[in-house]
Design a protein around this motif. Structure first.
Motif, PDB file in Angstrom:
ATOM      1  N   GLN A   1      39.338  45.350  45.196  1.00 43.27           N
ATOM      2  CA  GLN A   1      38.430  45.487  44.047  1.00 43.27           C
ATOM      3  C   GLN A   1      38.561  46.868  43.395  1.00 43.27           C
TER       4      GLN A   1
ATOM      5  N   ASN B   1      42.372  46.300  41.471  1.00 37.30           N
ATOM      6  CA  ASN B   1      41.379  46.184  40.403  1.00 37.30           C
ATOM      7  C   ASN B   1      40.949  44.739  40.186  1.00 37.30           C
ATOM      8  N   LYS B   2      40.886  43.955  41.257  1.00 36.62           N
ATOM      9  CA  LYS B   2      40.499  42.538  41.156  1.00 36.62           C
ATOM     10  C   LYS B   2      39.087  42.365  41.701  1.00 36.62           C
ATOM     11  N   PRO B   3      38.115  42.096  40.835  1.00 33.24           N
ATOM     12  CA  PRO B   3      36.764  41.852  41.354  1.00 33.24           C
ATOM     13  C   PRO B   3      36.745  40.553  42.169  1.00 33.24           C
TER      14      PRO B   3
ATOM     15  N   GLU C   1      34.794  37.568  43.368  1.00 31.14           N
ATOM     16  CA  GLU C   1      33.526  36.926  43.015  1.00 31.14           C
ATOM     17  C   GLU C   1      32.942  36.133  44.176  1.00 31.14           C
TER      18      GLU C   1
ATOM     19  N   LYS D   1      37.718  33.481  45.178  1.00 28.47           N
ATOM     20  CA  LYS D   1      37.604  33.345  43.721  1.00 28.47           C
ATOM     21  C   LYS D   1      37.567  34.726  43.084  1.00 28.47           C
ATOM     22  N   SER D   2      38.446  34.950  42.113  1.00 28.60           N
ATOM     23  CA  SER D   2      38.465  36.223  41.390  1.00 28.60           C
ATOM     24  C   SER D   2      38.750  35.957  39.921  1.00 28.60           C
ATOM     25  N   GLU D   3      37.914  36.518  39.056  1.00 28.50           N
ATOM     26  CA  GLU D   3      38.075  36.360  37.602  1.00 28.50           C
ATOM     27  C   GLU D   3      38.277  34.894  37.212  1.00 28.50           C
ATOM     28  N   GLY D   4      37.438  34.042  37.837  1.00 26.14           N
ATOM     29  CA  GLY D   4      37.456  32.624  37.462  1.00 26.14           C
ATOM     30  C   GLY D   4      38.546  31.794  38.111  1.00 26.14           C
ATOM     31  N   GLU D   5      39.518  32.442  38.744  1.00 25.58           N
ATOM     32  CA  GLU D   5      40.607  31.688  39.381  1.00 25.58           C
ATOM     33  C   GLU D   5      40.392  31.628  40.890  1.00 25.58           C
TER      34      GLU D   5
END
Length: 445
Positions: A35, A252-254, A256, A269-273
């Motif tokens: 993240q 830099n991957k939030p 989720e 799940k990250s950025e909707g994917e």
């Protein structure tokens, strides 16, 4: 990202990067995400200096006297590598050593009665040391010879000691060692932080002293090594190894959500994917509901314009303040490195004080260490919670690393890596498994 992976790793701390390197070398398909916009997680080195000021919320810019901001690489967690320890073995087996250079730490010191003394690193130094009297030195030498010859597979070397039953306290008695020598041995050589070890079977302590003396024998000044440009180079080196073997990296991957079905992890799940996986490795910051707090560590990064007094102007050293010298349960450590290691501007030194928090006023607890460092140009204080996983991950297949403890080296981190490896694969950790495969399509020249 919408793919199936064998293993997803969250966080690029050292533990995570070594595991993702090993899994990739062993042919697993690995996705590694963080993240943060930088490598290293809790074990990062912060550069430029301006970022360190921001991170600790200090107002304004670093003063001009600090030199160029980009000459600084400041470790958040102070640790050294034991020259003969497990991390060096991991670096050698994976050949990650080719990405970095190391320097030997110039000396280890121990605090006694308000002063610091060099921990003897040769027999001549031991005989000349004012840490113990002449008769004690003779008894101590006998003890060290015993330890050097000790082999847990060969009962002839035991001399009446049962390594699995005899307590270390009894071994000290056998050699008639006094309290000062016991303190010195347990804390400066075996590197225990408390005195709990005295009533435990002696095998572990003897092996720790062996590790110390074998590490010392490799380079002579101290048993420790340190990488140029800071400890943040270590996770990056192993991340490179993973990438060579097809691992995918995303900073830099939030994150989720960690998706769990019927109690078992199936994806992230990250950025909707959603990336799917069979197993997940992560640090405690990604799974706050699956870890418990077992204590706190205080760390104070101190910037100095001078070497530490009474260290022979060393540009790197370690100082151990044994707990009973300052009426505590656990030792206080100081790790010092400097411009000589490309981590600070010319003429600057970084000393990092750390210990396990025991009271409501942690900053008071480390005062004896700070007094050794005066004058201090700038301090950065952090108090971190020590998190450990609530379960072994066998059901969920979520394997969580432990927070970095207050020890001054990486042996406990390596124990955690070996433990996670065993829980994930069901087989004992084997250094041979880490070797790069000879005819590898991803291999480098």
């Amino acid at each position: 990202m919408n793919e199936e992976y064998d293993v997803i790793v969250l966080g690029t701390g050292l533990t995570e990067c070594i595991l993702s390197g090993i899994m990739s070398v062993n042919g697993k398909k690995v996705l590694h995400m963080d993240q943060n916009p930088y490598y290293g997680g809790e074990s990062a080195s912060i550069t430029p200096l301006e970022d360190l000021y921001k991170r600790f919320k200090l107002p304004g810019q670093p003063p001009a006297s600090m030199g160029r901001g980009r000459d600084w690489n400041v470790d958040l967690i102070p640790k050294f590598l034991m020259a003969n320890g497990q991390l060096v073995k991991m670096l050698l087996y994976t050949e990650v050593t080719r990405y970095m250079d190391f320097k030997v730490i110039e000396g280890s010191f121990v605090y006694k009665g308000g002063k610091i003394y060099k921990v003897p690193s040769t027999e001549a130094e031991a005989l000349a040391s004012s840490l113990m009297g002449l008769f004690e030195k003779r008894r101590f030498r006998k003890f060290l010879v015993y330890v050097a010859n000790f082999d847990e597979k060969d009962p002839r070397t035991f001399e009446g000691v049962d390594p699995k039953k005899t307590s270390m306290r009894d071994v000290y008695k056998k050699f008639d060692l006094g309290q000062d020598v016991i303190d010195f041995t347990g804390h400066s050589l075996a590197l225990y932080r408390t005195d709990d070890y005295l009533d435990q079977p002696c095998c572990d302590t003897i092996n720790r002293i062996k590790l110390y003396s074998e590490s010392l024998a490799r380079y002579g000044k101290s048993p420790y090594l340190y990488p140029l440009y800071g400890l943040g180079e270590l996770p990056q080196g192993f991340a490179r190894l993973s990438a060579i073997y097809g691992g995918t990296y995303m900073l830099n991957k939030p994150i989720e959500e960690i998706i769990v079905q019927n109690g078992k992890v199936v994806g992230v799940k990250s950025e909707g994917e959603i990336a799917r996986c069979k197993q997940l490795i992560c640090d405690p910051s990604y799974v706050k509901d699956r870890v418990e707090k077992v204590g706190q560590v205080i760390r104070v990064i101190c910037i100095l314009s001078h070497p530490i007094k009474n260290t022979n102007d060393a540009n790197s050293c370690q100082i151990i303040i044994p707990q009973n010298q300052v009426n505590r349960k656990s030792d206080i450590y100081v790790c010092m490195i400097s411009f000589a290691h490309n981590v600070a501007a010319q003429g600057k030194y970084i000393a990092i004080v750390s210990t396990t928090v025991e009271t409501k006023e942690p900053e008071k607890e480390i005062r004896p260490a700070l007094e050794l460092l005066e004058p201090i140009e700038q301090k950065f204080v952090s108090i971190s919670d020590l998190f450990v996983p609530k379960d072994l991950g066998t059901e969920s297949q979520i394997f969580i690393s432990r927070a970095y403890d207050a020890t001054t080296h990486f042996e406990t981190t390596c124990d955690d890596i070996k433990d996670i490896y065993k829980r994930m694969t069901g087989s004992e950790f084997d250094f041979e498994e880490m070797k790069r495969k000879k005819n590898d399509i991803y291999g480098e020249d």
